[in-house]
Design an enzyme around this catalytic site. Structure first.
Site, PDB file in Angstrom:
ATOM      1  N   ASP A 288       0.799  -1.232   0.000  1.00  0.00           N
ATOM      2  CA  ASP A 288       0.000   0.000   0.000  1.00  0.00           C
ATOM      3  C   ASP A 288       0.833   1.284   0.000  1.00  0.00           C
ATOM      4  O   ASP A 288       0.382   2.326   0.419  1.00  0.00           O
ATOM      5  CB  ASP A 288      -0.902   0.012   1.238  1.00  0.00           C
TER       6      ASP A 288
ATOM      7  N   GLU B 171      -0.982  -8.863  -1.208  1.00  0.00           N
ATOM      8  CA  GLU B 171      -1.522  -8.258   0.030  1.00  0.00           C
ATOM      9  C   GLU B 171      -2.694  -7.335  -0.318  1.00  0.00           C
ATOM     10  O   GLU B 171      -2.747  -6.156   0.062  1.00  0.00           O
ATOM     11  CB  GLU B 171      -0.448  -7.493   0.812  1.00  0.00           C
TER      12      GLU B 171
ATOM     13  N   GLU C 256      -1.925   5.275   2.865  1.00  0.00           N
ATOM     14  CA  GLU C 256      -1.920   3.860   2.461  1.00  0.00           C
ATOM     15  C   GLU C 256      -3.317   3.317   2.125  1.00  0.00           C
ATOM     16  O   GLU C 256      -3.463   2.506   1.213  1.00  0.00           O
ATOM     17  CB  GLU C 256      -1.270   2.999   3.541  1.00  0.00           C
TER      18      GLU C 256
ATOM     19  N   HIS D 287       6.184   5.028  12.889  1.00  0.00           N
ATOM     20  CA  HIS D 287       6.589   5.856  11.744  1.00  0.00           C
ATOM     21  C   HIS D 287       5.407   6.432  10.967  1.00  0.00           C
ATOM     22  O   HIS D 287       5.611   7.246  10.066  1.00  0.00           O
ATOM     23  CB  HIS D 287       7.447   5.043  10.769  1.00  0.00           C
TER      24      HIS D 287
ATOM     25  N   ARG E 153       2.580   8.453   9.200  1.00  0.00           N
ATOM     26  CA  ARG E 153       2.422   9.892   8.986  1.00  0.00           C
ATOM     27  C   ARG E 153       1.358  10.503   9.883  1.00  0.00           C
ATOM     28  O   ARG E 153       1.538  11.598  10.416  1.00  0.00           O
ATOM     29  CB  ARG E 153       1.992  10.148   7.534  1.00  0.00           C
TER      30      ARG E 153
ATOM     31  N   HIS F 291      13.021   4.609  12.752  1.00  0.00           N
ATOM     32  CA  HIS F 291      12.838   4.824  11.313  1.00  0.00           C
ATOM     33  C   HIS F 291      13.693   6.031  10.895  1.00  0.00           C
ATOM     34  O   HIS F 291      13.889   6.952  11.687  1.00  0.00           O
ATOM     35  CB  HIS F 291      11.352   5.089  11.073  1.00  0.00           C
TER      36      HIS F 291
HETATM   37  C1  UD1 Z   1       6.743   4.602   3.508  1.00  0.00           C
HETATM   38  C2  UD1 Z   1       5.344   4.196   3.055  1.00  0.00           C
HETATM   39  C3  UD1 Z   1       4.610   3.480   4.167  1.00  0.00           C
HETATM   40  C4  UD1 Z   1       5.431   2.348   4.749  1.00  0.00           C
HETATM   41  C5  UD1 Z   1       6.786   2.861   5.143  1.00  0.00           C
HETATM   42  C6  UD1 Z   1       7.655   1.733   5.664  1.00  0.00           C
HETATM   43  C7  UD1 Z   1       4.279   5.715   1.462  1.00  0.00           C
HETATM   44  C8  UD1 Z   1       3.482   6.931   1.297  1.00  0.00           C
HETATM   45  N1  UD1 Z   1       4.572   5.364   2.708  1.00  0.00           N
HETATM   46  O1  UD1 Z   1       6.569   5.594   4.506  1.00  0.00           O
HETATM   47  O2  UD1 Z   1       3.411   2.934   3.641  1.00  0.00           O
HETATM   48  O3  UD1 Z   1       4.769   1.843   5.889  1.00  0.00           O
HETATM   49  O4  UD1 Z   1       7.415   3.462   4.006  1.00  0.00           O
HETATM   50  O5  UD1 Z   1       8.768   2.225   6.326  1.00  0.00           O
HETATM   51  O6  UD1 Z   1       4.639   5.081   0.493  1.00  0.00           O
HETATM   52  N2  UD1 Z   1      14.246   7.828   4.839  1.00  0.00           N
HETATM   53  C9  UD1 Z   1      15.629   7.737   4.669  1.00  0.00           C
HETATM   54  N3  UD1 Z   1      16.153   6.555   4.181  1.00  0.00           N
HETATM   55  C10 UD1 Z   1      15.386   5.492   3.881  1.00  0.00           C
HETATM   56  C11 UD1 Z   1      13.981   5.596   4.055  1.00  0.00           C
HETATM   57  C12 UD1 Z   1      13.429   6.768   4.518  1.00  0.00           C
HETATM   58  O7  UD1 Z   1      16.354   8.676   4.968  1.00  0.00           O
HETATM   59  O8  UD1 Z   1      15.917   4.451   3.463  1.00  0.00           O
HETATM   60  C13 UD1 Z   1      13.667   9.107   5.365  1.00  0.00           C
HETATM   61  C14 UD1 Z   1      13.690  10.251   4.344  1.00  0.00           C
HETATM   62  O9  UD1 Z   1      13.949  11.437   5.006  1.00  0.00           O
HETATM   63  C15 UD1 Z   1      12.283  10.245   3.779  1.00  0.00           C
HETATM   64  C16 UD1 Z   1      11.490   9.854   5.018  1.00  0.00           C
HETATM   65  O10 UD1 Z   1      12.302   8.920   5.686  1.00  0.00           O
HETATM   66  O11 UD1 Z   1      11.930  11.491   3.256  1.00  0.00           O
HETATM   67  C17 UD1 Z   1      10.125   9.279   4.722  1.00  0.00           C
HETATM   68  O12 UD1 Z   1      10.185   8.278   3.715  1.00  0.00           O
HETATM   69  P1  UD1 Z   1       8.896   7.998   2.769  1.00  0.00           P
HETATM   70  O13 UD1 Z   1       9.174   6.862   1.858  1.00  0.00           O
HETATM   71  O14 UD1 Z   1       8.455   9.278   2.158  1.00  0.00           O
HETATM   72  O15 UD1 Z   1       7.772   7.608   3.802  1.00  0.00           O
HETATM   73  P2  UD1 Z   1       7.730   6.528   4.983  1.00  0.00           P
HETATM   74  O16 UD1 Z   1       7.187   7.213   6.187  1.00  0.00           O
HETATM   75  O17 UD1 Z   1       9.022   5.809   5.060  1.00  0.00           O
HETATM   76  N1  UDP Z   2      11.776  -4.018  10.327  1.00  0.00           N
HETATM   77  C1  UDP Z   2      13.159  -4.175  10.150  1.00  0.00           C
HETATM   78  N2  UDP Z   2      14.023  -3.387  10.891  1.00  0.00           N
HETATM   79  C2  UDP Z   2      13.569  -2.449  11.770  1.00  0.00           C
HETATM   80  C3  UDP Z   2      12.145  -2.277  11.917  1.00  0.00           C
HETATM   81  C4  UDP Z   2      11.294  -3.069  11.166  1.00  0.00           C
HETATM   82  O1  UDP Z   2      13.607  -5.020   9.380  1.00  0.00           O
HETATM   83  O2  UDP Z   2      14.390  -1.777  12.418  1.00  0.00           O
HETATM   84  C5  UDP Z   2      10.866  -4.852   9.514  1.00  0.00           C
HETATM   85  C6  UDP Z   2       9.760  -5.556  10.267  1.00  0.00           C
HETATM   86  O3  UDP Z   2      10.161  -6.845  10.705  1.00  0.00           O
HETATM   87  C7  UDP Z   2       8.626  -5.633   9.250  1.00  0.00           C
HETATM   88  C8  UDP Z   2       8.851  -4.418   8.385  1.00  0.00           C
HETATM   89  O4  UDP Z   2      10.189  -3.989   8.627  1.00  0.00           O
HETATM   90  O5  UDP Z   2       8.727  -6.769   8.422  1.00  0.00           O
HETATM   91  C9  UDP Z   2       7.882  -3.348   8.770  1.00  0.00           C
HETATM   92  O6  UDP Z   2       8.243  -2.158   8.178  1.00  0.00           O
HETATM   93  P1  UDP Z   2       7.582  -0.783   8.585  1.00  0.00           P
HETATM   94  O7  UDP Z   2       7.077  -0.841   9.978  1.00  0.00           O
HETATM   95  O8  UDP Z   2       8.582   0.267   8.236  1.00  0.00           O
HETATM   96  O9  UDP Z   2       6.389  -0.641   7.534  1.00  0.00           O
HETATM   97  P2  UDP Z   2       4.863  -1.131   7.540  1.00  0.00           P
HETATM   98  O10 UDP Z   2       4.822  -2.604   7.782  1.00  0.00           O
HETATM   99  O11 UDP Z   2       4.146  -0.332   8.561  1.00  0.00           O
HETATM  100  O12 UDP Z   2       4.426  -0.760   6.163  1.00  0.00           O
END
Ligand code: UD1
Ligand code: UDP
Length: 371
Positions: A97, A119, A133, A210, A212, A243
């Site tokens: 999602d 999923e 999402e 994490h 939003r 995160h």
């Molecule tokens: C995204 C997904 C969310 C998922 C989550 C898992 C969307 C809208 N949201 O949210 O569904 O649950 O990923 O974690 O698609 N960042 C880094 N390095 C990384 C990843 C993230 O620095 O490897 C930081 C950046 O500053 C980035 C911020 O995290 O701007 C947010 O990342 P983003 O992909 O926009 O949204 P998530 O909250 O991670």
């Molecule tokens: N996870 C990980 N390292 C971490 C935190 C989470 O590998 O430090 C894994 C966790 O086991 C799960 C997935 O990341 O499988 C969940 O990711 P996240 O919570 O970022 O996203 P969501 O599931 O809410 O989309």
């Protein structure tokens, strides 16, 4: 002619849940695997690619710190256009999602490529929670040709929205396939802190947050309640792999400042993370994936959100939806930490999300129905 299956993913959870499908497909002669990552996440995705030894054929590398939803959507859509045009897959698989999922499905649709949604059918019933999402998965559902629904509840959600039954397949969730791959009885951490904890004596609360819609006041409440409860009990501490989102980091640093019971660490690789979950006492989270993993490891989960698209863990009794108010989170934790009967009621290993064979089922369906 082989069936050409293109997988598209971009974030940590998508990588974890797509990896078992890729691993199964690698062993099937009739399938040609084409892997494209958007890299909506960078470091957090790379951790997963390394663990599962996945080398993408295409890496769009769209990640930019502070990226907006529009930017992710536009960059992914534009990057995918060229890749799909070149490869012309028989089916494109997206998982979950995120914004990568919706962009992937839309890019495939524009070129009339069949779409498999892994999923499928999760619904919270609130378009703004989880945001964005809930919208992403509904929009993807409209475009998909195959809905791989983890549970009967997910299938029922799709039927209620009018999707034809013959396009919906109950498969289980591939996260359980990945979990089986990662959790090991005798696992040793690289991190000295995690290795030094006596998990028999110390009760570790594993915290992740994490979402939003929680950023701001709700997240402050969650962190304050967890931090305060750790101060109340001598043998309780908190591990929070934070995160990489800077907004989450700022709140965590501020609220947990000077709290020696809370260990703030970098995001863990999937293997140490799931093994830490297997050793911890309970989980506090707003994550989707953790709600699926924790029940299967017999860990109580307090879900710090207003609604969930994963009612199965709650029905099974291992998860509780506690919301984001300080008092509710604090009192729920207090109960679990002071009352063994309450704890034991929730600490049952149940598996409402699958048996670890979801990927095989998905690949079988592709072999049978595509082309
Ligand atoms: C995204 C997904 C969310 C998922 C989550 C898992 C969307 C809208 N949201 O949210 O569904 O649950 O990923 O974690 O698609 N960042 C880094 N390095 C990384 C990843 C993230 O620095 O490897 C930081 C950046 O500053 C980035 C911020 O995290 O701007 C947010 O990342 P983003 O992909 O926009 O949204 P998530 O909250 O991670
Ligand atoms: N996870 C990980 N390292 C971490 C935190 C989470 O590998 O430090 C894994 C966790 O086991 C799960 C997935 O990341 O499988 C969940 O990711 P996240 O919570 O970022 O996203 P969501 O599931 O809410 O989309």
């Amino acid at each position: 002619m082989k069936i050409k299956v293109m997988t598209v993913f971009g974030t940590r959870p998508e990588g974890i849940k797509m990896a078992p499908i890729i691993k199964v497909m690698e062993k099937v002669d009739e399938i040609e695997n084409v892997i494209c990552v958007t890299a909506q996440h960078r470091e957090m995705l790379d951790q997963v690619l390394n663990l599962f030894k996945i080398e993408p054929h295409y890496d769009l590398n769209i990640f930019k710190p502070g990226q907006t939803l529009t930017e992710i959507t536009v960059r992914a859509l534009q990057g995918l256009e060229a890749v799909i045009e070149k490869e012309r897959p028989d089916i494109l698989l997206v998982q979950g999602d995120t914004t990568t999922v919706f962009s992937g499905a839309l890019a495939a649709f524009y070129q009339r490529v069949k779409i498999g949604h892994v999923e499928a059918g999760l619904r919270s019933g609130n378009l703004y929670s989880p945001y964005p999402e809930e919208a992403n998965r509904k929009l993807t559902g409209i475009l998909a040709d195959f809905h791989f629904a983890p549970t009967q509840t997910n299938k029922d959600n799709l039927l209620k929205e009018g999707y034809p039954e013959e396009k919906i397949f109950i498969t289980g969730n591939t996260v359980i396939d990945a979990l089986k791959y990662a959790v090991k009885e005798d696992f040793m951490f690289n991190d000295p802190l995690l290795n030094s904890i006596d998990y028999g004596r110390e009760r570790v609360i594993l915290l992740t947050s994490h979402r939003r819609e929680n950023i701001g006041r709700p997240m402050e409440n969650i962190f304050a309640a967890v931090g305060d409860i750790a101060k109340k009990y001598d043998n309780v501490s908190v591990v929070f792999p934070i995160h990489l989102n800077p907004k989450v980091r700022e709140i965590a640093r501020r609220v947990f400042e000077n709290n020696r019971k809370v260990h703030l660490i970098e995001p863990l690789d999937y293997e140490p993370f799931t093994n830490l979950m297997a050793k911890c006492h309970l989980v506090v989270t707003d994550s989707g994936g953790l709600q699926e993993e924790a029940p299967s490891l017999g860990k109580p989960v307090l879900v710090v959100r207003e609604e969930t698209e994963r009612p199965e863990g709650i029905e099974a009794g291992t998860a509780r939806l506690v919301g984001t108010r300080y008092e509710d989170i604090y009192s729920s934790l207090d109960l679990l930490l002071s009352n063994d009967e309450e704890y034991n009621k929730m600490a049952n290993a149940v598996n409402p999300y699958g048996d670890g064979r979801a990927s095989e089922r998905i690949v079988d369906i592709i072999l049978k129905h595509v082309r």
